[in-house]
Motif scaffolding. Sequence first.
Motif, PDB file in Angstrom:
ATOM      1  N   VAL A  61      29.898  34.959  41.958  1.00  0.00           N
ATOM      2  CA  VAL A  61      30.667  33.891  42.610  1.00  0.00           C
ATOM      3  C   VAL A  61      31.497  34.469  43.754  1.00  0.00           C
ATOM      4  O   VAL A  61      31.540  33.919  44.861  1.00  0.00           O
ATOM      5  CB  VAL A  61      31.590  33.176  41.587  1.00  0.00           C
ATOM      6  CG1 VAL A  61      32.558  32.238  42.293  1.00  0.00           C
ATOM      7  CG2 VAL A  61      30.750  32.395  40.588  1.00  0.00           C
ATOM      8  N   SER A  62      32.146  35.604  43.497  1.00  0.00           N
ATOM      9  CA  SER A  62      32.971  36.237  44.516  1.00  0.00           C
ATOM     10  C   SER A  62      32.141  36.682  45.718  1.00  0.00           C
ATOM     11  O   SER A  62      32.572  36.567  46.866  1.00  0.00           O
ATOM     12  CB  SER A  62      33.700  37.451  43.931  1.00  0.00           C
ATOM     13  OG  SER A  62      34.623  37.051  42.953  1.00  0.00           O
ATOM     14  N   TYR A  63      30.948  37.198  45.440  1.00  0.00           N
ATOM     15  CA  TYR A  63      30.075  37.674  46.520  1.00  0.00           C
ATOM     16  C   TYR A  63      29.682  36.533  47.456  1.00  0.00           C
ATOM     17  O   TYR A  63      29.795  36.641  48.684  1.00  0.00           O
ATOM     18  CB  TYR A  63      28.827  38.316  45.914  1.00  0.00           C
ATOM     19  CG  TYR A  63      27.825  38.783  46.943  1.00  0.00           C
ATOM     20  CD1 TYR A  63      28.052  39.931  47.694  1.00  0.00           C
ATOM     21  CD2 TYR A  63      26.654  38.057  47.176  1.00  0.00           C
ATOM     22  CE1 TYR A  63      27.139  40.355  48.641  1.00  0.00           C
ATOM     23  CE2 TYR A  63      25.736  38.472  48.126  1.00  0.00           C
ATOM     24  CZ  TYR A  63      25.974  39.623  48.858  1.00  0.00           C
ATOM     25  OH  TYR A  63      25.074  40.026  49.809  1.00  0.00           O
ATOM     26  N   PHE A  64      29.219  35.419  46.856  1.00  0.00           N
ATOM     27  CA  PHE A  64      28.798  34.297  47.694  1.00  0.00           C
ATOM     28  C   PHE A  64      29.982  33.610  48.368  1.00  0.00           C
ATOM     29  O   PHE A  64      29.881  33.116  49.484  1.00  0.00           O
ATOM     30  CB  PHE A  64      27.977  33.297  46.865  1.00  0.00           C
ATOM     31  CG  PHE A  64      26.577  33.751  46.603  1.00  0.00           C
ATOM     32  CD1 PHE A  64      25.635  33.774  47.625  1.00  0.00           C
ATOM     33  CD2 PHE A  64      26.195  34.201  45.354  1.00  0.00           C
ATOM     34  CE1 PHE A  64      24.334  34.219  47.399  1.00  0.00           C
ATOM     35  CE2 PHE A  64      24.908  34.649  45.108  1.00  0.00           C
ATOM     36  CZ  PHE A  64      23.978  34.653  46.140  1.00  0.00           C
ATOM     37  N   MET A  87      38.673  29.107  45.699  1.00  0.00           N
ATOM     38  CA  MET A  87      37.927  28.424  44.642  1.00  0.00           C
ATOM     39  C   MET A  87      37.320  29.433  43.673  1.00  0.00           C
ATOM     40  O   MET A  87      37.359  29.255  42.453  1.00  0.00           O
ATOM     41  CB  MET A  87      36.823  27.562  45.256  1.00  0.00           C
ATOM     42  CG  MET A  87      37.293  26.272  45.895  1.00  0.00           C
ATOM     43  SD  MET A  87      37.914  25.080  44.671  1.00  0.00           S
ATOM     44  CE  MET A  87      36.415  24.736  43.755  1.00  0.00           C
ATOM     45  N   ALA A  88      36.758  30.509  44.224  1.00  0.00           N
ATOM     46  CA  ALA A  88      36.148  31.545  43.391  1.00  0.00           C
ATOM     47  C   ALA A  88      37.189  32.188  42.482  1.00  0.00           C
ATOM     48  O   ALA A  88      36.935  32.427  41.299  1.00  0.00           O
ATOM     49  CB  ALA A  88      35.491  32.603  44.274  1.00  0.00           C
ATOM     50  N   ILE A  91      37.955  29.746  39.622  1.00  0.00           N
ATOM     51  CA  ILE A  91      36.857  29.688  38.648  1.00  0.00           C
ATOM     52  C   ILE A  91      36.840  30.942  37.790  1.00  0.00           C
ATOM     53  O   ILE A  91      36.684  30.882  36.558  1.00  0.00           O
ATOM     54  CB  ILE A  91      35.501  29.507  39.370  1.00  0.00           C
ATOM     55  CG1 ILE A  91      35.434  28.113  40.018  1.00  0.00           C
ATOM     56  CG2 ILE A  91      34.337  29.690  38.404  1.00  0.00           C
ATOM     57  CD1 ILE A  91      34.282  27.949  40.984  1.00  0.00           C
ATOM     58  N   ASN A  92      37.012  32.100  38.431  1.00  0.00           N
ATOM     59  CA  ASN A  92      37.009  33.361  37.691  1.00  0.00           C
ATOM     60  C   ASN A  92      38.153  33.428  36.685  1.00  0.00           C
ATOM     61  O   ASN A  92      37.978  33.876  35.547  1.00  0.00           O
ATOM     62  CB  ASN A  92      37.110  34.537  38.661  1.00  0.00           C
ATOM     63  CG  ASN A  92      35.838  34.735  39.459  1.00  0.00           C
ATOM     64  OD1 ASN A  92      34.796  34.193  39.116  1.00  0.00           O
ATOM     65  ND2 ASN A  92      35.924  35.510  40.520  1.00  0.00           N
ATOM     66  N   ALA A  93      39.321  32.996  37.097  1.00  0.00           N
ATOM     67  CA  ALA A  93      40.485  33.023  36.207  1.00  0.00           C
ATOM     68  C   ALA A  93      40.282  32.077  35.020  1.00  0.00           C
ATOM     69  O   ALA A  93      40.601  32.420  33.872  1.00  0.00           O
ATOM     70  CB  ALA A  93      41.739  32.631  36.982  1.00  0.00           C
ATOM     71  N   ASN A 149      40.348  36.515  46.199  1.00  0.00           N
ATOM     72  CA  ASN A 149      39.026  36.465  45.596  1.00  0.00           C
ATOM     73  C   ASN A 149      38.617  37.842  45.091  1.00  0.00           C
ATOM     74  O   ASN A 149      38.167  38.008  43.950  1.00  0.00           O
ATOM     75  CB  ASN A 149      38.012  35.952  46.623  1.00  0.00           C
ATOM     76  CG  ASN A 149      36.589  35.993  46.106  1.00  0.00           C
ATOM     77  OD1 ASN A 149      36.320  35.711  44.958  1.00  0.00           O
ATOM     78  ND2 ASN A 149      35.665  36.360  46.979  1.00  0.00           N
ATOM     79  N   MET A 150      38.776  38.863  45.944  1.00  0.00           N
ATOM     80  CA  MET A 150      38.439  40.222  45.544  1.00  0.00           C
ATOM     81  C   MET A 150      39.356  40.701  44.420  1.00  0.00           C
ATOM     82  O   MET A 150      38.942  41.455  43.540  1.00  0.00           O
ATOM     83  CB  MET A 150      38.553  41.174  46.740  1.00  0.00           C
ATOM     84  CG  MET A 150      37.495  40.953  47.799  1.00  0.00           C
ATOM     85  SD  MET A 150      35.836  41.241  47.151  1.00  0.00           S
ATOM     86  CE  MET A 150      34.854  40.772  48.564  1.00  0.00           C
TER      87      MET A 150
END
Length: 303
Positions: A61-64, A87-88, A91-93, A149-150
């Motif tokens: 997700v982070s890559y895209f 957004m990424a 979602i990750n959290a 994001n990173m």
Amino acid sequence: MAHHRAHNHSHQKLTGRNLLFSIFLNIGITAAQVVGGLVSGSLSLLSDALHNFSDVISLVVSYFANRLAKKEASIKRTFGFKRAEIMAAFINAASLMVIAIILIFEAIERLQNPQAISARIVIMLSAIAILGNGLSVLLLRKDSKINMNMRSAYLHLITDLMASVAVLIGGLLMRFYELYWVDSVLTFVIAIYLIVVGYDLLKKSFKVLMLYTPDTIQVKEIVQLVNALPKVKSIHHIHVWQLNEEETHLEAHIDFNGDINVSEFGKILHEIEDILHENFGINHVTLQPEFGKKDSKDIIVQD
């Protein structure tokens, strides 16, 4: 309405190469841990595999999102995809916290029914996971300092590295002391830590997505500084928000003491932009000039 872009801030260029490498590395770790967890019967190893799998998803997700964020704006998307990385992060959290809850239930169930575990496999695979996650953490460390994001991807990897260390310690205790209940306790501790880390990132990304005023900005201080300018009567109807981690926007109505011309407004606007950028880091300013207009002069007005 007058709009002026205050400063040409430079965007930090982030490379997706390290992120892509980390994705393939974690796919390998996850596959090995799933097989090892099933063969050994270790819940903590399987929970670490599940966490690693969440890392794979979060890294993808982070890559895209990173790729999307670099796309230019268009008529249909005037901001481009600048929110993609926020957004990424959100979602990750959220995924971290969901996984943590699943692990807690599994740990409680296993604690009530402890099982013998092949500690040798646990030790070997957790050591491999430590090496793999440690390398991924080093690859993303630099970018994590400048991008939410990173940072979300980096936090996934940090927590997984810590989890793998805990699983290794548990494996050693099971191998030499046959303390099989340690497996469930470690799983529970890992899950609690995931919730703590995930909640903090979820809260930060949620605030950006919901257009909250950044925590570092005091709106009343903005009003005080702008209203102190000679020809300004009042600044009101203020909105302050972050588009992403690099862009902070302010829009407001500004009432003048006299019926000034466009060139005078331009000079005052430039002065206000400098004040806002130097004191609050606001780099996009949109002001609607007014004189004698009968509207609400409240600082905050619900649109």
